[in-house]
Design a protein around this motif. Structure first.
Motif, PDB file in Angstrom:
ATOM      1  N   UNK A 102      -4.926   9.257   4.845  1.00  0.00           N
ATOM      2  CA  UNK A 102      -5.176  10.317   3.862  1.00  0.00           C
ATOM      3  C   UNK A 102      -6.129  11.363   4.398  1.00  0.00           C
TER       4      UNK A 102
ATOM      5  N   UNK B 140       2.046   1.926  -3.382  1.00  0.00           N
ATOM      6  CA  UNK B 140       0.969   2.473  -4.197  1.00  0.00           C
ATOM      7  C   UNK B 140       0.752   3.954  -3.884  1.00  0.00           C
ATOM      8  N   UNK B 141       0.760   4.290  -2.605  1.00  0.00           N
ATOM      9  CA  UNK B 141       0.553   5.692  -2.215  1.00  0.00           C
ATOM     10  C   UNK B 141       1.737   6.561  -2.628  1.00  0.00           C
ATOM     11  N   UNK B 142       2.927   5.973  -2.639  1.00  0.00           N
ATOM     12  CA  UNK B 142       4.098   6.716  -3.114  1.00  0.00           C
ATOM     13  C   UNK B 142       3.914   7.032  -4.597  1.00  0.00           C
ATOM     14  N   UNK B 143       3.479   6.013  -5.330  1.00  0.00           N
ATOM     15  CA  UNK B 143       3.246   6.184  -6.762  1.00  0.00           C
ATOM     16  C   UNK B 143       2.196   7.248  -7.044  1.00  0.00           C
ATOM     17  N   UNK B 144       1.205   7.355  -6.139  1.00  0.00           N
ATOM     18  CA  UNK B 144       0.143   8.340  -6.323  1.00  0.00           C
ATOM     19  C   UNK B 144       0.562   9.708  -5.798  1.00  0.00           C
ATOM     20  N   UNK B 145       1.790   9.818  -5.320  1.00  0.00           N
ATOM     21  CA  UNK B 145       2.287  11.110  -4.851  1.00  0.00           C
ATOM     22  C   UNK B 145       1.823  11.485  -3.451  1.00  0.00           C
ATOM     23  N   UNK B 146       1.260  10.507  -2.723  1.00  0.00           N
ATOM     24  CA  UNK B 146       0.764  10.828  -1.374  1.00  0.00           C
ATOM     25  C   UNK B 146       1.836  10.636  -0.304  1.00  0.00           C
TER      26      UNK B 146
ATOM     27  N   UNK C  19       0.843  -1.205   0.000  1.00  0.00           N
ATOM     28  CA  UNK C  19       0.000   0.000   0.000  1.00  0.00           C
ATOM     29  C   UNK C  19       0.878   1.255   0.000  1.00  0.00           C
TER      30      UNK C  19
END
Lengths: 456, 325
Positions: free
Chosen positions: B309, B33-39, B30
């Protein structure tokens, strides 16, 4: 679930899809490579975020300049509906606006001196039972008293125990407290400093002696990155109650690697307190306060001052608060500021300054961080002239910063430039005459005072 | 030293360990994935592939024992029982992060859970961990300081200073080398001379061994042996874990220094899948039992993500707090 073009580096904004390694209908496991993506830095592999089936490929291979977070494929996974909702959360999350705006940052900055407010004032006025002793003895008393009061306090360093201390500051402590609390270390600054900081993180209160502060450079990563920053980067969880102490500055003809002042180095670091006493009384009171302080304290002594005597209270509860300077001589014409050994140099120049008919305020800073700004500005607003004396190199030095602070807080009160008398910008020479020239001397201090006073 | 066997764990205990391994795996996926989404920003070093190490060691830990590690720390803090919501919120840089959003991926701590970080300078955590062991001995506590380090740190000078001090002062410290074969992009063969890394500690009279770090059971056996050795001999001990990270050094690592074949071969001995296989085949645990655990974790991770988030950014005034106490 939508597969978005991920940011594969902290700076990536767009990417190219070089190749798809899966086709529509393929079953994939989390972590399987789905595609090769060319970023601003390299070609990276796009991994599947979850187990599932590739439903649709939305962007063909060979496509270029796709923005980060664009949809490039669809993946069917178990529990899809929940996943959809989360996706929406991700997309609609931040910017979350926190309380306050960036404009009022200045107003909420906390002045360092207010942090130490609760420290006992009025210590100087109490009727103490006093005895004239050397700074060496005063430091020894401070350590002994605090070790008697708190069993979490222990002492470690090179030659502190069986040898009685390279400069005899720790004389007799091994006999009094035993080898569990007074520990000789190997010549291993990086290791034993780290060990002491780790012990402090778990609640002990180490006094970590450097035979001289020159050797603290071996351990400066631990002091800066582990001791100073842990409280902040743990969100307040881990404090480091430790004292780093030992002689600092130039002693006498010990050459370049053993003669330098670290005030400017350590006072640069947020998270460290920096203390540098000039006499036995202050040394005792400040070392006791430093040992009791919950923060890391860099306590800088001076070898040439170890033998100097002053009247020192013998009571256990005598403390000098960290962050309080001392106006050691009150005058009206010029403010001369020093700390540690440079106070001695100012006092040596005093007769020739007084001969000119100039009456100076002499301030012994005692603490470099936090700095007693109130006392300094009060004096400057009275005298309108400032000379700063520091043994360290003048280039990007603490004295330079102090001079900045004074001009920025007392601009309308200054009748002259501020003069800084610093150590010369050279490694310390060995020859006696050259060493003397490398350090601030009476003539330089007197000339500086004359210049700011427009006296011939 | 006689070998103990992890078979002394009940099936319920083993399932708890599996659950933690699976939690770390899903948490890290996860995070990716959040890194990829810039979060998640900055550095983000994932623990995927090394889960058997931290959970195998966990099987030998008393809740009072202390742990310290370097920057690949998400798995470690989760293993110590810190709420994954607080860990993920630290990664997203939010107010509810375990370090209030001021530490980030590499700097997480929990005194309550005896986890002392989370350190970003390779090797620095080793003297610190020896200092924590010093404090245990100083206070006559029956605790062991577990100090994790990577293969890269084994060429760092202060680590040897720390070995010397730990052995000289007979401190209760277990050194655990997570040898994942690469210090960033430099393979161990290109960075370390000589034989096995743990042997470098033996000159300081520290006993040790090398074990299969991809297998929960071999790790757990070694961890228990080490614990008993330290308790019985009042001396430090070292274990070198032969392990592997499936992902890059950090999220921005293109992985050009190793072949796909090598990574795929290592994925055949995926520690999470292997433990599951063993539980199914050798311990005859029902597949549905494991499936339930996995779906619970997957559900939990969704909550974790949502929480991390929705948590607000830190207050601006927090910029200036906690510099001094």
């Amino acid at each position: 679930m939508k597969i978005l073009l991920p940011a594969l580096s902290p700076t990536m904004e767009t990417g190219n899809i070089v190749k798809w390694l899966v086709k529509e209908g393929d079953e994939v496991l989390s972590g399987d490579i789905l595609a090769e993506i060319e970023t601003d830095k390299a070609t990276m592999e796009l991994e599947s975020p979850d187990d599932g089936k590739i439903e649709k490929i939305l962007v063909k291979e060979g496509s270029e300049n796709i923005s980060v977070n664009s949809e490039i494929a669809l993946l069917t996974v178990e529990g899809e509906e929940i996943e959809e909702k989360i996706e929406k959360t991700i997309e609609s999350a931040p910017p979350v606006i926190p309380n306050g705006s960036e404009k009022n940052i200045k107003e909420i900055n906390i002045s360092m001196s207010s942090l130490l407010k609760e420290q006992s004032d009025g210590m100087e006025l109490k009727n103490w039972s006093e005895k004239e002793i050397t700074m060496r003895e005063a430091l020894n008393q401070a350590i002994e008293e605090e070790m008697n009061l708190d069993k979490d306090v222990f002492l470690l360093g090179e030659e502190v125990a069986e040898y009685d201390g390279a400069y005899k500051v720790t004389q007799g402590l091994l006999d009094k407290f035993g080898s569990k609390r007074v520990l000789d270390t190997p010549i291993s600054e990086h290791g034993f400093t780290g060990l002491a900081i780790g012990a402090a993180m778990s609640g002990l209160k180490p006094i970590c002696e450097f035979m001289t502060f020159n050797f603290s450079m071996q351990a400066i990563d631990q002091i800066v990155n582990s001791a100073a920053k842990s409280l902040y980067m743990s969100g307040g969880e881990i404090n480091v109650p430790i004292v780093f102490r030992g002689p600092n500055g130039a002693a006498a003809r010990v050459g370049a690697q053993h003669s330098q002042c670290f005030i400017s180095w350590f006072s640069h670091i947020p998270g460290l307190l920096v203390v540098a006493p000039s006499n036995a009384r202050d040394a005792k009171g400040l070392l006791k306060s430093s040992i009791r302080n919950p923060n890391p304290v860099v306590f800088l002594e001076h070898e040439l001052l170890y033998k100097e005597k002053s009247n020192v209270p013998e009571e256990n509860d005598f403390l000098i608060p960290i962050g309080k300077a001392n106006l050691i001589k009150e005058g009206s014409d010029v403010t001369i500021i020093g700390f540690s050994m440079s106070v001695q140099r100012i006092l040596n120049a005093l007769p020739s300054i007084e001969k000119l008919g100039i009456k100076p305020d002499i301030i012994d800073l005692r603490s470099i961080k936090p700095l007693d700004e109130d006392l300094i500005y009060k004096s400057v607003k009275k005298t309108n002239r400032v000379v700063i004396v520091e043994d360290g190199w003048g280039n990007t030095s603490f004295g330079s910063h102090l001079s900045y602070l004074i001009q920025s807080n007392c601009f309308d009160y200054l009748d002259s430039e501020i003069i800084k008398v610093s150590g010369k910008d050279v490694p310390m020479p060995y020859a006696e005459n050259l060493e003397k020239l490398a350090l601030p001397n009476t003539d330089e201090i007197t000339s500086a005072v004359k210049k700011v006073s427009y006296t011939k | 030293m006689d070998k103990k066997t992890s078979n002394s764990f009940s099936n319920d205990q083993l399932l708890k360990f599996y659950e933690k391994m699976f939690l770390i795996r899903k948490f890290e996926e996860k995070a990716a994935q959040l890194y990829g989404a810039g979060k998640i920003g900055g550095f983000c070093h994932l623990y995927i592939g090394q889960e058997a190490v931290v959970i195998g060691i966990l099987s030998s830990i008393n809740s009072e024992d202390t742990v310290i590690t370097a920057y690949r720390d998400h798995g470690h803090i989760l293993a110590r029982g810190v709420d994954p919501k607080l860990v993920m919120s630290e990664l997203t840089g939010r107010k509810d992060g375990i370090s209030k959003g001021k530490g980030g991926s590499m700097h997480m701590f929990s005194k309550a859970n005896r986890f002392y970080g989370g350190h970003g300078i390779v090797g620095a955590q080793v003297p610190l961990g020896v200092g924590i062991g010093f404090a245990h001995k100083y206070r006559n506590e029956k605790k062991i300081s577990r100090v994790y380090l990577g293969d890269g740190a084994m060429s760092n000078g202060q680590v040897f200073e720390a070995f010397n001090l730990a052995s000289l002062w007979q401190l209760p410290v277990l050194f655990i080398i997570e040898n994942n074969k690469y210090g960033m992009g430099t393979s161990i063969g290109r960075s370390a001379a000589g034989n096995d890394l743990f042997e470098r500690a033996t000159v300081f009279d520290i006993e040790g061994e090398k074990v299969d770090g991809m297998n929960f059971f071999t790790v757990s056996d070694a961890a228990i042996r080490a614990r008993d050795y330290i308790n019985n001999n009042s001396k430090p001990y070292i274990i070198e874990m032969d392990t592997y990270r499936f992902r890059g050094h950090s999220m921005s690592d293109p992985g050009l220094y190793r072949t796909k074949d090598e990574v795929n071969k290592m994925k055949e001995i995926d520690p999470v899948l292997m433990m599951k296989e063993t539980l199914l085949k050798e311990f005859k645990i029902e597949e549905d039992t494991i499936k339930d655990i996995e779906s619970n974790i997957k559900r939990q991770i969704k909550d974790v993500e949502k929480f991390s988030l929705e948590s607000p950014l830190p207050d601006i005034k927090d910029l200036f707090t906690e510099v001094y106490l």
